[in-house]
Enzyme design. Structure first.
Site, PDB file in Angstrom:
ATOM      1  N   GLU A   1     -14.194   8.578  33.827  1.00 36.57           N
ATOM      2  CA  GLU A   1     -14.470  10.346  34.323  1.00 36.57           C
ATOM      3  C   GLU A   1     -14.612  10.998  33.036  1.00 36.57           C
ATOM      4  OE1 GLU A   1     -12.243  13.719  36.581  1.00 36.57           O
ATOM      5  OE2 GLU A   1     -11.087  12.552  35.418  1.00 36.57           O
TER       6      GLU A   1
ATOM      7  N   GLU B   1      -3.082  25.577  28.166  1.00 39.72           N
ATOM      8  CA  GLU B   1      -2.927  26.338  27.087  1.00 39.72           C
ATOM      9  C   GLU B   1      -4.483  26.672  26.485  1.00 39.72           C
ATOM     10  OE1 GLU B   1      -2.067  21.889  26.082  1.00 39.72           O
ATOM     11  OE2 GLU B   1      -1.977  23.464  27.650  1.00 39.72           O
TER      12      GLU B   1
ATOM     13  N   CYS C   1     -13.655  18.561  38.916  1.00 42.59           N
ATOM     14  CA  CYS C   1     -13.163  17.142  39.302  1.00 42.59           C
ATOM     15  C   CYS C   1     -13.885  16.907  40.768  1.00 42.59           C
ATOM     16  CB  CYS C   1     -11.783  17.553  39.692  1.00 42.59           C
ATOM     17  SG  CYS C   1     -11.384  18.404  41.094  1.00 42.59           S
TER      18      CYS C   1
ATOM     19  N   PHE D   1      -7.413  23.321  32.818  1.00 45.99           N
ATOM     20  CA  PHE D   1      -8.476  24.449  32.111  1.00 45.99           C
ATOM     21  C   PHE D   1      -9.601  24.563  32.660  1.00 45.99           C
ATOM     22  CE2 PHE D   1     -10.295  20.418  30.503  1.00 45.99           C
ATOM     23  CZ  PHE D   1     -11.697  20.792  30.670  1.00 45.99           C
TER      24      PHE D   1
ATOM     25  N   SER E   1      -5.762  15.203  34.956  1.00 46.93           N
ATOM     26  CA  SER E   1      -6.412  14.072  35.103  1.00 46.93           C
ATOM     27  C   SER E   1      -5.348  13.075  35.808  1.00 46.93           C
ATOM     28  CB  SER E   1      -6.394  13.453  33.476  1.00 46.93           C
ATOM     29  OG  SER E   1      -5.289  13.426  33.132  1.00 46.93           O
TER      30      SER E   1
END
Length: 497
Positions: free
Chosen positions: A382, A176, A281, A149, A226
């Site tokens: 994270e 989504e 990230c 996303f 992830s």
């Protein structure tokens, strides 16, 4: 309410599952659209369409492929503001950040426009009497991309331009949460003249993901997301004999030595930690302050953090927008509370932040945590939000040991005026991407992006030379011919069609 559907065979295809997923505007908290979730049959239809299109696209000339990609690049440039607006509306990031995302994605489109250089192959003549050996690379077939996303336009463009330039066909499963940007890219590809079926989109959830991973006609899968899901993607794809590149999570450290320009370092820490609300990230999530730099550096970061303007992404005055969902915002906020309980000093607390007129939006202020224990959840996990941890280290050696002790190895940076220290760091640190006075060392398009350790699953990084290698397979051809006497007359100008 608008429904976002699939894109198969060069046109919209309505879903039949009867299952939908809400799409929110993070700045208001309102559901504005819904996404139809694919069935297994709809995924199969997209793959079958891509497989049929591969028969001709895989044999098409490099001239045809690059002409279409040049046209796509032209259209994307003309519509970049529109694509950025779609990103801001569904992701929440500010417009300037969304424009930057589109620009970085365009770098890979531009790389793909020059694919003829990447695919020109090698030739060795006269390896034996009248024997030549050539090495070429060919497409592998139908490839899939599963994207996150946080970069709904850029990350798909890390994948499909190179894939289709190499002669493959593509099936994208976007997030989504914010699918409209990638859907608009599909429309622009069609307008650029891409043949039907070369690029397809299936909207969906785990049902669609698992089917792509299992489908016998999907040759390779690219993933960004992830670490737990990246591990799952790799294991599932390999189980079904697929080539896989799966980029996972990160905990990126920024090492600041005592000789660094602390004002510059503080500016860069702010940019790298809080840009895009920390949902990157490659965001800097830990600053490692060496020696006696800590107090002064933390003070400078705190001063800057308190002046950031947080608001809707479509407001030009906003420096940072909301987070992607209410649930994610609350989870990020929980790390600030637990850090205080686990021994960290909360210098700036952004929890409980609201924006006037947007009280139901998914907003969170920036948080700064100092003297964070390495045992704290805020350090170990994270967070993927606007929370910056500061850890103290007595020496460079202590700092490098700390950084290399992390289970992730995506990106890292050092801030120093000492060239020797910088050189030592770039050789000793265990990470795939290193910045020297650059906090977010995302490579340009003709180098490859990827980390080490739990930040990458699979052998090849994404885009650049690794991307070309991933989307092609090598072939070596050995030939022996008698000396021919070419005959015939043709005065026409040679053509590359």
């Amino acid at each position: 309410m608008k429904t976002i559907s699939h894109w198969i065979g060069g046109k919209p295809v309505e879903g039949t599952s009867g299952r939908f997923s809400p799409i929110y505007n993070p700045a208001t908290g309102d559901q504005e659209k819904q996404l139809t979730l694919a069935t297994v049959d709809e995924v199969d239809a997209a793959v079958a369409t891509a497989k049929a299109a591969f028969e001709s696209w895989g044999q098409s000339s490099l001239a045809k492929r690059t002409a279409i990609l040049f046209k796509f690049r032209e259209l994307l440039d003309a519509h970049r503001d529109e694509v950025a607006e779609l990103i801001s509306a569904e992701h929440g990031k500010v417009h300037s950040d969304a424009l930057g995302e589109v620009a970085r994605g365009m770098e890979i489109v531009e790389l793909a426009c020059g694919i003829s250089v990447q695919l020109k192959g090698e030739l060795s003549t006269q390896v034996s009497t009248r024997v030549d050996v050539a090495s070429i690379r060919q497409p592998i077939g139908v490839v899939a991309g599963i994207t996150p996303f946080n970069f709904p336009a850029m990350v798909p463009m890390w994948m499909f331009p190179l894939a289709i330039a190499c002669g493959n066909t593509f099936v994208l499963k976007p997030s989504e949460k914010d699918p409209s940007a990638s859907y608009r890219l599909a429309e622009l590809l069609a307008e650029a003249g891409l043949p039907d079926g070369v690029f397809n989109i299936v909207q969906g959830d785990k049902v669609a993901v698992d089917r792509l991973l299992e489908h016998p006609d999907v040759a390779a899968v690219s993933f960004v997301g992830s670490t737990p899901i990246a591990k799952y993607i790799q294991l599932k794809a390999v189980e079904h004999d697929k080539r896989v590149q799966a980029l996972g999570g990160a905990k990126n450290h920024m090492l600041v030595l005592p000789d660094a320009d602390l004002d510059f370092a503080a500016d860069q820490a702010i940019n790298a930690a809080y840009g895009s609300a920390g949902e990157r990230c490659m965001a800097v999530s830990v600053v490692v302050a060496v020696g006696d730099t800590g107090d002064e550096l933390v003070g400078k970061i705190a001063e800057r953090a308190k002046n950031l303007r947080i608001g809707p992404g479509n407001d030009p005055a906003s420096d940072m927008g909301p987070l992607i969902t209410r649930e994610h915002r609350d989870k990020v906020a929980s790390y600030v509370a637990s850090a205080a309980e686990q021994g960290a000093e909360v210098v700036v607390d952004g929890t409980g932040y609201t924006v006037e007129g947007h009280e139901n939006g998914f907003f969170l202020g920036v948080s700064l945590l100092d003297k964070v224990p390495v045992t704290a959840d805020a350090y170990k996990d994270e967070i993927f939000g606007p929370v910056l941890c500061v850890v103290r280290a007595d020496t460079y050696e202590d700092a490098i040991k700390l950084i290399n002790g992390s289970r992730w190895g995506n990106g890292t940076a050092i801030f120093t005026r000492d060239g020797g220290a910088a050189r030592r760091f770039q050789l000793e640190v265990q990470a795939g991407m290193v910045g020297v006075n650059v906090p977010i060392p995302v490579p340009v398009g003709y180098h490859s992006f990827g980390g080490w350790k739990d930040s990458l699953f699979g052998d090849l990084h994404i885009y650049g030379n690794d991307g070309v290698a991933f989307y092609t397979q090598g072939k070596v051809i050995t030939t022996r011919w008698p000396d021919p006497a070419d005959g015939g007359i043709n005065l026409g100008f040679p053509s590359n069609s």
